[in-house]
Design a protein around this motif. Structure first.
Motif, PDB file in Angstrom:
ATOM      1  N   PRO B 147       0.816  -1.224   0.000  1.00 55.08           N
ATOM      2  CA  PRO B 147       0.000   0.000   0.000  1.00 55.08           C
ATOM      3  C   PRO B 147       0.852   1.277   0.000  1.00 55.08           C
ATOM      4  CG  PRO B 147       0.050  -0.970   2.179  1.00 55.08           C
ATOM      5  CD  PRO B 147       0.772  -1.918   1.283  1.00 55.08           C
ATOM      6  N   ILE B 148       0.206   2.324  -0.434  1.00 56.19           N
ATOM      7  CA  ILE B 148       0.886   3.628  -0.463  1.00 56.19           C
ATOM      8  C   ILE B 148       0.296   4.514   0.625  1.00 56.19           C
ATOM      9  CG2 ILE B 148       1.025   5.769  -1.789  1.00 56.19           C
ATOM     10  CD1 ILE B 148       1.466   4.139  -4.245  1.00 56.19           C
ATOM     11  N   ASP B 333      -4.543   2.165  -4.531  1.00 61.75           N
ATOM     12  CA  ASP B 333      -3.782   3.308  -5.037  1.00 61.75           C
ATOM     13  C   ASP B 333      -2.429   2.847  -5.585  1.00 61.75           C
ATOM     14  OD1 ASP B 333      -3.044   5.872  -5.595  1.00 61.75           O
ATOM     15  OD2 ASP B 333      -2.535   6.398  -3.535  1.00 61.75           O
ATOM     16  N   ARG B 334      -1.851   1.828  -4.922  1.00 60.26           N
ATOM     17  CA  ARG B 334      -0.548   1.332  -5.363  1.00 60.26           C
ATOM     18  C   ARG B 334      -0.597   0.850  -6.816  1.00 60.26           C
ATOM     19  NH1 ARG B 334       2.714  -0.507  -7.915  1.00 60.26           N
ATOM     20  NH2 ARG B 334       4.596  -1.672  -7.375  1.00 60.26           N
ATOM     21  N   TRP B 335      -1.730   0.286  -7.164  1.00 60.00           N
ATOM     22  CA  TRP B 335      -1.858  -0.290  -8.510  1.00 60.00           C
ATOM     23  C   TRP B 335      -2.606   0.654  -9.465  1.00 60.00           C
ATOM     24  CZ3 TRP B 335       1.394  -3.989  -8.487  1.00 60.00           C
ATOM     25  CH2 TRP B 335       1.566  -4.788  -7.345  1.00 60.00           C
ATOM     26  N   ASN B 336      -2.680   1.936  -9.069  1.00 59.55           N
ATOM     27  CA  ASN B 336      -3.439   2.899  -9.862  1.00 59.55           C
ATOM     28  C   ASN B 336      -4.869   2.388 -10.040  1.00 59.55           C
ATOM     29  OD1 ASN B 336      -3.997   5.175 -11.365  1.00 59.55           O
ATOM     30  ND2 ASN B 336      -3.295   4.253 -13.289  1.00 59.55           N
ATOM     31  N   VAL B 381      -5.439   8.938  -7.578  1.00 62.12           N
ATOM     32  CA  VAL B 381      -4.649   9.030  -6.346  1.00 62.12           C
ATOM     33  C   VAL B 381      -5.611   8.958  -5.178  1.00 62.12           C
ATOM     34  CG1 VAL B 381      -3.605  10.846  -4.920  1.00 62.12           C
ATOM     35  CG2 VAL B 381      -2.527  10.197  -7.050  1.00 62.12           C
TER      36      VAL B 381
END
Lengths: 836, 760
Positions: B147-148, B333-336, B381
């Motif tokens: 994760p971001i 979010d990490r993978w758009n 995002v």
């Protein structure tokens, strides 16, 4: 039809019957000579000559192969039996059935000692060939009507003192080829060995090979009984005067003469030899009188030809039990096709099987303890994963006033496997009751599953009030569910050998076992006979003829799996390179055992102090106190271990046998031909490495074998991995001398020792019924169906189940690599996405 | 993401094509470099071996030993998970291994035989339910593996060059008071005045509504339009409506979208009150990436949903949506793959224009729009900061109505625009959307999981072939490892059994809507979720019938297990696992019953604790020092010295001035005193806002929704109190058991009504 002739009823009638019999004999004798053929019931099975039936009800069946007799006039079944004192006479009986028909219902009142009963049977009830005699007891305790009381109930039939007597007008007619097979298996001569006559003093590879084929067919004909085969040497032309066929000193009535026409001609005579114009099969009766023909029905079968190839054809036709022989005394074999493979024996692989599929019918038992049995035959290579279970789905019912503690027990191969509580709270119906049976208790080949229901009464144990006994029904819709298992053979294992003949015979995976080398080292015919007896028994357990490549003597180590037979002192040292016991120590041990057994056989058992001294001398010798001293002056000093004592191998004959074996290999390998050889070799190499992970090497402790000086072994059957890289198996049958091996082979069958074989080695003596087992010292594994992914997974699972630490380390390592590779792949993307 | 050259000046791209995200020139080359090929090879090999080890049918003892070892190793590694990425991933993989083992064992060893259809069909149905949830488990692991954690991104450069923002607040039937708060907060958003335009998009006062055949409804619509127009004028907000109510919310926004021209669009639900800093925290992302179409922020709710309210967990346990917004969305979010959630999100006009505005093929226009834009290469995002405060449905039936719509929308998307076959999506994006959509099939597996033990308990069907040793060696390790994994990944946000409870509570009623959607995917229409409803008195919800029946069935099932245990000794090894399973189901069912037996609930504004010095000034000039103790959108509670009791009794509206702090300016607004109580020796004074003018409204809104620090504190306070797994189970029990007395008392009446075909 049934003759219920209890002993008490017979006695008052005896004088009258005797008089009538004498009168009849007196009248009849001038008219014809009656043939009286007595078959001891102990001939019908191996092991102890008695049958004990336990509990409230039990059934035992015996298989009797009767010879063809002409003009059968009378059949009498004479029984000697006794039973326990606790059986209530009014409620105890032993029913006797012949071929399914009840012939007697004997009272179980013989608790003061054995009683005799003679049951005259109608001649029409029995038939030449296979007949079945069934004993079924029904008993009730006098005083204790409970589960415990059932253990006091027993009845025992003394088989040695019981017999089936056939009286006929004509006796056994002169045999023809078709009848010969019946005579080979006939129960009246079951204790006689099959004699394979060898012309010439030097055993050659051809004769060994031909004899091995005939011996195997003999084993197949005998069914479950252990075959005994002996070699009878006859001097060749020139060495001594050759006796005529009729005057040969034969050990019994079952004889086979094999050889080329030229070699047999002096024995057969000109006229008979002239008939051999091709692959020849013939049978000649042995005249009555003398040892061999005393009872009539003795014969000598001939398998011959002008050339060894023609003899091959004749022998193969003779050995092919799947094809009947004609009703004529001689034939030239025209259909020289190799023996057809019999239909594969039904084995139970992964799946669900109803008991009816396994030949177990619905049974209903009224009483306090039910015991039943069925057999599950698992394929060669059955190798379950550690603690998985075969599921026994029980469909059954019980009724009656059950007390606490009612239970259904299941044993597998004699060991407790599972139990299911049944008590009065239950509904009376067991529907799909699931009982897991540990797979580790099962083994390749037949597995005996004993079901025992204990049904204690709810209202005490007073037999007066126990009017209504509990009833238990086991339905044939019950089933056995076998989960997946690996196909992997772990060798050495005499248990696998004894049950399935693998790696010498049988089907492993989808392929038959490859041909093997039969090596006999030893000049005495006893060694050849022992080798033939072994292959006959192996064929019996394999259910098919095996392909052998015979070798006499020892030039080079065998290049295939090998069965090696020979005197321990004459075997070359290379035989023992990988054996679990050193050759010299084994020789000393077997010599000592032979001395003790020989003394016992003479009826003069060696004193215990002498036995202990003998064992002590052995140990002293092994401890390095001195060179191995002769144990007894009467035994010749053994020859040096090195060197090949046998005659040089017949190169031409062996190449022919090798060629025949090669053809079999090619045929067998055709199914798996898609797999390249390099892949097979790679898989074998992988299996070798897997072996290293999963097996523990345990050297045999020779000294421990001498601790019980009362039963030092006189023969040894050792199995081990052959020296070299190939996963080849050698099985060595050895003893110190020819008489020892004869005694040992006889006890292997008579004492039922064959079924006690397991582990990596068995040592036994004819003086005892015990077998000393050696644990496999260097186990190795053979992967069956090596290109079946599912099998490989199961093998890996089985092996890793035993090495959890390895599995865990593998998992951690894999996960770590997976994590690191993920991190390296994800890192950049993460940075790009997060903008860091 | 590398900033594009125009990052600090232009947000709105000159043309649609120019706004398309550009692939970085070196990406493809890097993808096929030797290093990455080798890494991929290593990954595939190790993953294959990992799966092979999981599938290895080792015996049950070995399996149990491995499971214990794995859990122990995971327990140790988990200690380092926050600091070390590898430790976290190792922990996840090791725990997942146990579940993989279970699944392979389940597949190969527990299914009923095919030739036994009575058991096989329900057995396969149960397995299918497990298989779907297993796929969801796998995709979820993929989603959350890396994760971001983003920080706000403030706009840079000259404010004159910042992008203009249109704030769209679509409304349908919300009350003006509710809208006033949202609008006031919207106009307070800290952003250059000339670049911020707030629009109230009223669908309750459309021309169509005004011309309604029912004169009462038409009159009500007219009044609504006039009221809201006045409200908007007062707050200097643009009131906007449209001729017809077409395409529901998406149509409403699209209508406004065509009539406006802001570079960015901030979408707020009518009950989602923004903080003043919402744009300052998000606009910077658009400056950094011209290919960005969305910045989504979490939905922070200030009121409890029915579960939280009826079980009393709101103050102590994180809300249901926090797992999604604080665990899953950062993973997406990490993978758009982070997607639009309908509100609290900023979108780029250029991107929306490319797809013709908001999509309206499904009733979840938000996710659908994001899917379209992702498939065209636009990026998104997710910023895990609460920047709006909203309301949740407060009654069980409105909660179900909301979830039914979401379920329908996701199933529509799954059927009509399946991400697995949608062109343009990357593989990770496909998996992300698949994971999101699969969750909404919980209505299929949850009742099956719940009711499966009854097949055996009541009817003796052996649909899951298991005995006690297998249960102990395969099922318990799996359940424990899965719970541990869940606790490890989401433990701060989601406490044990509550996921299951939410799914259970929704599944029966949602399944009707879901099945209807499966049959006719294009039929569902958008239904506005009712907010601010109240429960007048304690009692079972009108939707409680299935929960009552299920609870009774499970009780009967447990009794049947006991009966079977006593009467079928030969089946005890199978009965015990069923009884344990049945008991867990019953515990969940009792939890459900405790929720659907709704507590009386009056509508009120939710309050946040504050501690600010203030001054209360009366008409005669008298000023007294007070302390603001807590605040809500409607007013402030003050703590006052008892000597001022008499003064406080005057019937007038004093002016409250809250003193400035280092971070916040002073606030002045008129208030009305509602009540005065003595608590702990201090006067507790309840006041309501009584703004004298627009300035008061704005200042009050700024004070209440000025920043979200308080919200963060509120969330963190609940998270740090997260229990252990067993503590969580105990917490669940302590929430449910005390309610059962009331439930049992009401049950006979409810049953009677059910039997007479009335709602309970």
């Amino acid at each position: 039809m049934a003759a219920h002739v209890p002993q008490t009823a017979v006695r008052p009638l005896m004088p009258a019957l005797l008089a009538a019999l004498l009168l009849w004999i007196g009248l009849a004798v001038p008219a014809l000579a009656a043939d009286r053929r007595v078959i001891p019931l102990s001939n019908l099975r191996d092991g102890q000559p008695e049958v004990t039936l336990h509990g409230e009800t039990e059934t035992v069946a015996l298989r009797a192969i009767l010879p063809p007799v002409a003009g059968l006039t009378s059949v009498v079944l004479a029984l000697t039996y006794e039973n326990g004192i606790d059986i209530l006479p009014e409620k105890g009986s032993m029913a006797v059935y012949i071929n399914g028909s009840p012939v007697a219902d004997l009272p179980l009142a013989a608790f003061r000692g054995p009683v005799n009963a003679a049951i005259t049977l109608p001649a029409s009830l029995i038939r030449p060939g296979e007949n079945q005699i069934v004993f079924q007891t029904n008993a009730q305790h006098r005083a204790i009507c409970s589960v415990r009381g059932t253990y006091d109930l027993w009845a025992r039939v003394n088989l040695a003192a019981s017999s089936l007597t056939l009286v006929s007008d004509g006796g056994v007619p002169d045999p023809d080829l078709a009848m010969m097979r019946h005579l080979l298996a006939a129960s009246d001569r079951a204790r006689e060995p099959l004699a394979i006559i060898e012309v010439g003093s030097e055993a050659d590879a051809d004769h060994l090979g031909w004899g091995a084929m005939v011996a195997q067919s003999y084993g197949l004909l005998l069914g479950d009984q252990t075959p005994r085969v002996v070699a009878v040497p006859v001097p060749a032309k020139g060495a001594a005067p050759v006796p005529a066929l009729e005057s040969l000193p034969l050990p019994g009535g079952k004889n086979v003469l094999i050889g080329t026409r030229d070699r047999l001609a002096p024995l057969l005579g000109e006229a008979r030899a002239a008939a051999i114009t091709g692959p020849f099969l013939g049978v000649y009766p042995i005249p009555p009188g003398g040892k061999a023909g005393a009872a009539g029905g003795g014969f000598v079968a001939i398998a011959s030809g002008r050339t060894p190839q023609e003899v091959d054809q004749a022998v193969m036709r003779l050995a092919d039990v799947s094809r009947p022989l004609p009703t004529q005394t001689a034939m030239i074999v025209a259909d020289a096709a190799p023996p057809a493979a019999p239909p594969p024996r039904p084995v139970q692989a992964e799946g669900r099987y109803r008991l009816s599929d396994l030949g177990f019918p619905t049974v209903q038992h009224s009483g306090y303890r039910y015991a039943g049995r069925f057999t599950l035959t698992l394929p060669t290579g059955f190798a379950p994963v550690g603690d998985r279970a075969i599921l026994f789905h029980v469909d059954g019912a019980f009724e009656g006033n059950l007390g606490p503690g009612a239970v259904l027990n299941v044993r597998v191969n004699g060991r407790p496997a599972g139990a299911m509580e049944i008590d009065k709270r239950s509904s009376g119906i067991i529907e799909n009751g699931e009982m897991p049976l540990p797979m580790a208790l099962f083994r390749p080949g037949p597995n005996s599953i004993d079901v025992e229901a204990e049904l204690p009464p709810g209202g005490g144990t007073d037999c007066v009030f126990a009017v209504r006994r509990p009833t238990f029904t086991l339905l044939d819709s019950s089933s056995i569910e076998i989960p997946g298992f690996a196909r992997l053979v772990t060798l050495p294992d005499l248990g696998t050998l004894g049950n399935t003949s693998y790696p010498y015979g049988g089907v492993a995976g989808d392929e038959p076992a490859p041909p093997f080398d039969l090596v006999v080292v030893g000049r005495d015919p006893a060694w050849t006979g022992a080798a033939w007896s072994m292959v006959a028994k192996l064929a019996q357990r394999a259910g098919d003829l095996m392909t052998v490549v015979p070798y006499t003597g020892w030039d080079l180590p065998p290049s295939d799996n090998a069965l090696i037979v020979g005197p321990v002192a004459a075997l070359p040292q290379s035989v023992f390179t990988a054996a679990p016991l050193p050759g010299d120590r084994l020789a000393g041990l077997l010599e000592a055992g032979a001395l003790i057994a020989q003394a016992s056989a003479r009826g003069e058992p060696m004193p215990a102090a002498d036995r202990r001294a003998l064992a002590e001398r052995l140990r002293l010798g092994w401890s390095g106190a001195g060179a191995r001293a002769p144990l007894r002056t009467g035994l010749a000093s053994p020859p040096p271990l090195a060197g090949a004592p046998g005659s040089a191998a017949d190169g031409g004959a062996q190449s022919r046998w090798q060629r025949m074996a090669g053809d079999v290999k090619e045929t067998a390998g055709a199914g798996g031909g898609w797999v390249p050889e390099w892949a097979r070799r790679g898989m074998a190499a992988a299996a070798r490495y897997i072996n290293r992970w999963t097996v523990d090497e345990a050297p045999a402790d020779v000294v421990a074998l001498t601790e019980n000086a009362d039963s030092l072994p006189e023969a040894a059957l050792l199995q081990y991995r052959a020296p070299g890289n190939e996963a080849l198996t050698w099985t060595l049958l050895t003893a110190s001398d020819a008489r020892s091996v004869e005694r040992a082979m006889r006890s292997l069958g008579d004492a039922g020792l064959w079924d006690k074989l397991h582990g990596g080695g068995a040592l036994w003596t004819s003086a005892s019924t015990a077998v000393t087992t050696l644990e496999p010292n260097r186990p190795y594994q053979l992967i069956l169906e090596p290109f079946d992914i599912g099998n490989l997974i199961l093998i890996l699972a089985r092996n890793l189940s035993q090495r959890i630490e390895l599995l865990f380390a593998l998992l951690l390592g894999t996960t770590l690599v997976l994590t690191i590779s993920m991190r390296l792949l994800l890192k950049r993307g993460h940075q790009e996405r997060s903008g860091s | 993401m590398k900033p594009t050259p125009d990052t600090d000046t232009v947000v709105r791209a000159p043309s649609i094509k120019a706004a398309r995200p550009k692939a970085k020139p070196d990406t493809r080359r890097r993808r096929f470099s030797l290093r990455s090929v080798l890494l991929w090879l290593l990954l595939l090999l190790s993953a294959g071996l990992f799966l092979a080890l999981a599938a290895l049918p080792v015996g049950r003892v070995a399996s149990a030993a491995i499971s214990v070892g794995v859990v122990a190793a995971a327990f140790v590694l988990g200690r380092f998970a926050r600091r070390i990425w590898h430790a976290r991933t190792l922990t996840v993989l090791l725990l997942a291994f146990v579940t993989f083992r279970y699944f392979f064992w389940r597949l190969t060893g527990t299914l009923p035989p095919v030739d036994d259809p009575v058991n096989f069909i329900p057995g396969v149905t149960l397995f299918a339910a497990e298989a779907i949830s297993f796929v969801l488990f796998l995709t979820s692991l993929f989603v959350i593996i890396d994760p971001i954690a983003r920080e706000p991104s403030e706009p840079k450069g000259d404010p004159a060059s910042w992008p203009s923002v249109d704030v769209f607040i679509p409304s349908y039937n919300e009350e003006p008071e509710l809208l006033e708060t949202t609008l006031a907060a919207a106009v307070c958003i800290d952003y250059p005045r000339d670049k911020l335009h707030v629009y109230l998009l009223d669908d309750g006062g459309t021309d169509q509504k005004l011309a309604h055949a029912d004169p009462d409804l038409a009159a009500a619509a007219k009044v609504r339009r006039e009221t809201l127009t006045a409200l908007c004028e007062r707050l200097q907000v643009t009131y906007m409506t449209r001729p017809r109510n077409e395409h529901a919310k998406a149509g409403n926004i699209n209508h406004a979208f065509k009539k406006t021209d802001g570079d960015l669009v901030l979408i707020l639900d009518a009950d989602h009150v923004p903080t003043v800093g919402i744009l300052k925290a998000t606009v910077g992302f658009f400056q950094q990436d011209s290919g960005l179409f969305l910045v989504q922020t979490p939905h922070f709710f200030v009121n409890p949903d029915p579960v939280e309210y009826n079980l009393g967990t709101f103050e102590r346990m994180p809300s249901e949506n926090e797992m999604f917004y604080y665990s899953i969305q950062p993973g997406l979010d990490r993978w758009n793959g982070s997607f639009f959630c309908g509100s609290a999100a900023l979108l780029r006009r250029a991107a929306l224009e490319e797809v013709g505005g908001f999509s309206g093929d499904t009733v979840t226009e938000d996710c659908e729009t994001a899917l379209e834009l992702h498939s065209r290469g636009w990026r998104s995002v997710y910023l895990p900061r609460p920047l709006i405060a909203g309301l949740q449905p407060e009654t069980f039936d409105s909660f179900i109505a909301q979830r039914s719509r979401w379920t329908q929308g996701m199933i529509q998307l799954f059927l009509l625009k399946n991400p697995l076959f949608k062109r343009g999506l990357s593989v990770p994006q496909r998996l992300c959307y698949l994971s999101t959509m699969l969750y909404w099939f919980f209505w299929f597996w949850r009742p099956i999981f719940l009711l499966s033990p009854l097949c055996y308990a009541l009817f003796g069907l052996e649909i899951y072939r298991i005995n006690l040793p297998d249960f102990a060696c395969f099922v318990i390790p799996h359940v424990f490892a899965a719970a541990f994994l869940s606790q490890f990944l989401h433990g701060r946000m989601r406490w044990p059994l509550f996921s299951e409870l939410y799914e259970y509570l929704q599944s029966f009623h949602v399944s009707r809507a879901a099945l209807a959607t499966l049959i006719r995917p294009r039929d569902p229409v958008f239904k506005v979720t009712a907010k601010g409803q109240s429960v007048e008195e304690d009692g079972f919800s009108p939707l409680a019938t299935p929960f009552i029946l299920v609870t009774l069935l499970l009780m009967v099932g447990l009794a049947a297990c006991a009966w079977r245990y006593s009467i079928y000794p030969e089946h005890r090894a199978a009965i015990l696992p069923v009884a344990v399973w049945n008991s867990l189901s019953l515990l969940l069912a009792l939890g459900g019953l405790a929720v659907v037996y709704e507590r009386k609930r009056v509508r009120r504004q939710e309050r946040f604790t504050v501690d600010r010095s203030a001054e209360l000034t009366f008409a005669d000039g008298t000023s007294i020092d007070v302390t603001a103790a807590d605040v809500s959108a409607g007013g402030v509670r003050l703590l006052v010295d008892p000597r001022w009791r008499e003064l406080l009794g005057r019937q007038e509206e004093p002016v409250l001035t809250i003193a400035a702090t280092e971070a916040e300016a002073a606030t002045t607004t008129g208030v009305r005193i509602y009540r005065v109580d003595m608590r702990n020796g201090v006067l507790s004074v309840g006041t309501g806002f009584a703004p004298r003018d627009r300035q008061d409204i704005v200042e009050a809104a700024r004070f209440v929704f000025g920043n979200s620090v308080g919200w963060d504190d509120f969330l963190d306070r609940k998270r740090v109190g997260a229990p252990t797994f067993f503590g969580g189970l105990l917490f669940f029990a302590t929430r449910v058991v005390p309610r059962l007395g009331h439930v049992l008392l009401a049950l006979p009446g409810a049953l009677r009504r059910i039997l007479t075909f009335q709602a309970p």
